[in-house]
Motif scaffolding. Structure first.
Motif, PDB file in Angstrom:
ATOM      1  N   ASP A 163       0.825  -1.212   0.000  1.00 45.68           N
ATOM      2  CA  ASP A 163       0.000   0.000   0.000  1.00 45.68           C
ATOM      3  C   ASP A 163       0.860   1.262   0.000  1.00 45.68           C
ATOM      4  O   ASP A 163       1.583   1.548   0.962  1.00 45.68           O
ATOM      5  CB  ASP A 163      -0.922  -0.003   1.223  1.00 45.68           C
ATOM      6  N   GLY A 164       0.737   2.048  -1.077  1.00 41.34           N
ATOM      7  CA  GLY A 164       1.488   3.283  -1.204  1.00 41.34           C
ATOM      8  C   GLY A 164       1.098   4.359  -0.222  1.00 41.34           C
ATOM      9  O   GLY A 164       1.812   5.362  -0.087  1.00 41.34           O
ATOM     10  N   ARG A 165      -0.013   4.188   0.488  1.00 41.13           N
ATOM     11  CA  ARG A 165      -0.376   5.172   1.506  1.00 41.13           C
ATOM     12  C   ARG A 165       0.656   5.268   2.610  1.00 41.13           C
ATOM     13  O   ARG A 165       0.720   6.272   3.328  1.00 41.13           O
ATOM     14  CB  ARG A 165      -1.765   4.843   2.073  1.00 41.13           C
ATOM     15  N   LEU A 166       1.502   4.223   2.730  1.00 39.33           N
ATOM     16  CA  LEU A 166       2.580   4.262   3.713  1.00 39.33           C
ATOM     17  C   LEU A 166       3.852   4.800   3.042  1.00 39.33           C
ATOM     18  O   LEU A 166       4.880   4.128   2.923  1.00 39.33           O
ATOM     19  CB  LEU A 166       2.805   2.872   4.305  1.00 39.33           C
ATOM     20  N   MET A 172       4.803   4.992  -2.925  1.00 38.86           N
ATOM     21  CA  MET A 172       6.082   4.304  -2.681  1.00 38.86           C
ATOM     22  C   MET A 172       5.925   3.280  -1.555  1.00 38.86           C
ATOM     23  O   MET A 172       6.492   3.429  -0.468  1.00 38.86           O
ATOM     24  CB  MET A 172       7.163   5.319  -2.322  1.00 38.86           C
ATOM     25  N   PRO A 173       5.163   2.212  -1.779  1.00 37.53           N
ATOM     26  CA  PRO A 173       5.023   1.188  -0.735  1.00 37.53           C
ATOM     27  C   PRO A 173       6.302   0.370  -0.591  1.00 37.53           C
ATOM     28  O   PRO A 173       7.263   0.533  -1.371  1.00 37.53           O
ATOM     29  CB  PRO A 173       3.885   0.319  -1.275  1.00 37.53           C
ATOM     30  N   CYS A 174       6.328  -0.521   0.373  1.00 40.77           N
ATOM     31  CA  CYS A 174       7.473  -1.428   0.530  1.00 40.77           C
ATOM     32  C   CYS A 174       7.776  -2.146  -0.777  1.00 40.77           C
ATOM     33  O   CYS A 174       8.941  -2.330  -1.148  1.00 40.77           O
ATOM     34  CB  CYS A 174       7.190  -2.464   1.610  1.00 40.77           C
ATOM     35  N   MET A 210       0.938  11.559   9.134  1.00 40.31           N
ATOM     36  CA  MET A 210       0.167  11.605   7.892  1.00 40.31           C
ATOM     37  C   MET A 210      -0.185  10.203   7.416  1.00 40.31           C
ATOM     38  O   MET A 210      -1.324   9.926   7.010  1.00 40.31           O
ATOM     39  CB  MET A 210       0.958  12.345   6.812  1.00 40.31           C
ATOM     40  N   MET A 211       0.769   9.292   7.490  1.00 40.16           N
ATOM     41  CA  MET A 211       0.500   7.921   7.064  1.00 40.16           C
ATOM     42  C   MET A 211      -0.573   7.288   7.949  1.00 40.16           C
ATOM     43  O   MET A 211      -1.464   6.575   7.463  1.00 40.16           O
ATOM     44  CB  MET A 211       1.788   7.104   7.084  1.00 40.16           C
ATOM     45  N   GLU A 212      -0.506   7.554   9.233  1.00 43.15           N
ATOM     46  CA  GLU A 212      -1.513   7.015  10.155  1.00 43.15           C
ATOM     47  C   GLU A 212      -2.900   7.550   9.824  1.00 43.15           C
ATOM     48  O   GLU A 212      -3.886   6.799   9.815  1.00 43.15           O
ATOM     49  CB  GLU A 212      -1.132   7.355  11.583  1.00 43.15           C
TER      50      GLU A 212
END
Length: 374
Positions: free
Chosen positions: A59-62, A68-70, A140-142
């Motif tokens: 998930d790119g939200r992180l 840019m996800p893991c 922001m990610m949270e």
């Protein structure tokens, strides 16, 4: 594949010393099949947590820009890395190291090439928040996660909280990454250890004898992980890309500056200093953690900067006694071409018969607050 200087007494003597597992006054752990990954007591594994971590991994939200996800730097079909020599950086930057595979990362006692993370739980936020990697702000990610109804429900089920907390996201991702490991039933070497005499070719069996004997690989690549997890300077040349794009130098020197190295060091920074970034000890310059040799078939290129494209190049490098300036005690091995071929056959036998490929899961959608409050 380190061969210590004081063992260069002739192939027969070196073979006897290494075969008994005794080097430099100590015992070298024998090669073995990997046990189940260790699981920290404060982050137990559950199917629900693993399923949540799988989605968050993709998930790119992180990340800072939401894209840019893991998985951006650790893709299954690229050996759980990027497939390139140097990982790409967050937009506007350029990374300076090879993106290590996360295959079997559950077994490392330190993360990153310089050992700056002590667990998968600490590695995930360091990558997601790193300015040259994910560049994400934790709060922001949270908040992004809190606007995804499916995640709100999943975090409540897994962690018992009314809302997602970013630290829980890292725990879930770490739990998922502990499932990205070698399956011994699919590895010729592990099947051979289990008693299947036909699992490894005769060439690979000869290669194992070289690995544990004349070539001396086992002095650093030992145990079930095929790594002693220590740090060495073996003289890997600087990445040629550093001279092709100013962004490489910008981000490398920024990294040196951020790690608090002396001004004269970061201003002259022309290469990756490895463990020195963490310890600031001059003797630690250019030292990097011994990587596992498992899954080598699927995780090229090799070394901390992806300098070598093929395993054959790596074997030639060690056969020559390492690179300029190495301090690891490497010595020329004097391998014949046939011995190199056998050694390569054994190295390939440490990988699964086929790469571990997993598909991206379907990701949940973000809701507006009005929709969420219904």
């Amino acid at each position: 594949m380190k061969r210590l200087a004081h063992t260069v007494l002739g192939a027969s003597v070196a073979s006897i010393v290494l075969a008994t597992g005794v080097m430099a006054g100590g015992h070298v752990p024998a090669l073995a099949t990997l046990p189940p990954p260790p699981v920290p007591a404060d982050n137990p594994m559950t199917p629900e947590k693993i399923a949540l971590g799988e989605k968050l991994y993709w998930d790119g939200r992180l990340s800072g820009n939401g894209a840019m996800p893991c998985s951006a730097c650790h893709l299954p079909d690229l050996g759980w890395g990027t497939g390139g020599a140097i990982s790409f950086g967050y937009p506007g930057t350029q990374h300076w190291r090879n993106s290590q595979t996360i295959l079997n990362s559950a077994y490392y006692n330190k993360g990153f090439w310089e050992g700056s993370a002590t667990s998968l739980e600490s590695q995930a936020p360091a990558a997601a928040g790193g300015a040259v990697a994910g560049n994400g702000d934790g709060s922001m990610m949270e908040m992004r996660l809190r606007f995804v109804p499916e995640y709100v429900a999943a975090f409540k089920q897994v962690f018992g909280t009314d809302w997602p907390h970013i630290s829980q996201a890292w725990d879930a991702i770490a739990a998922y990454e502990r499932t990205i490991v070698t399956d011994a039933a699919r590895v010729p070497f592990d099947r051979f250890l289990a008693g299947d005499g036909a699992a490894m070719s005769e060439a690979a069996q000869r290669g194992q004898a070289l690995f544990e004997g004349k070539a001396g690989c086992i002095s650093c690549h030992n145990g079930a992980l095929v790594s002693d997890q220590k740090f060495y300077n073996i003289g890997v040349p600087a990445a040629p890309e550093f001279n092709e794009d100013p962004l490489y130098q910008i981000t490398l020197r920024w990294e040196l500056y951020q790690k608090g190295v002396p001004e004269e060091v970061y201003r002259a920074g022309a290469d990756d200093l490895g463990l020195y970034h963490k310890t600031k000890r001059p003797d630690d310059k250019h030292k990097f953690r011994t990587p596992s040799l498992r899954e080598l078939r699927w995780t090229e290129p090799y070394m901390h900067n992806g300098y070598f494209d093929t395993l054959a190049e790596v074997v030639d490098f060690y056969d020559a006694g390492g690179g300029e300036g190495q301090t690891a005690g490497l010595q020329p091995l004097g391998l014949t071409e046939d011995e190199k071929t056998d050694l390569l056959a054994f190295l390939e036998a440490l990988s699964m018969d086929a790469p571990l490929i997993l598909e991206q899961p379907e990701l949940p959608e973000t809701a507006t607050w009005a929709e969420f409050a219904k």
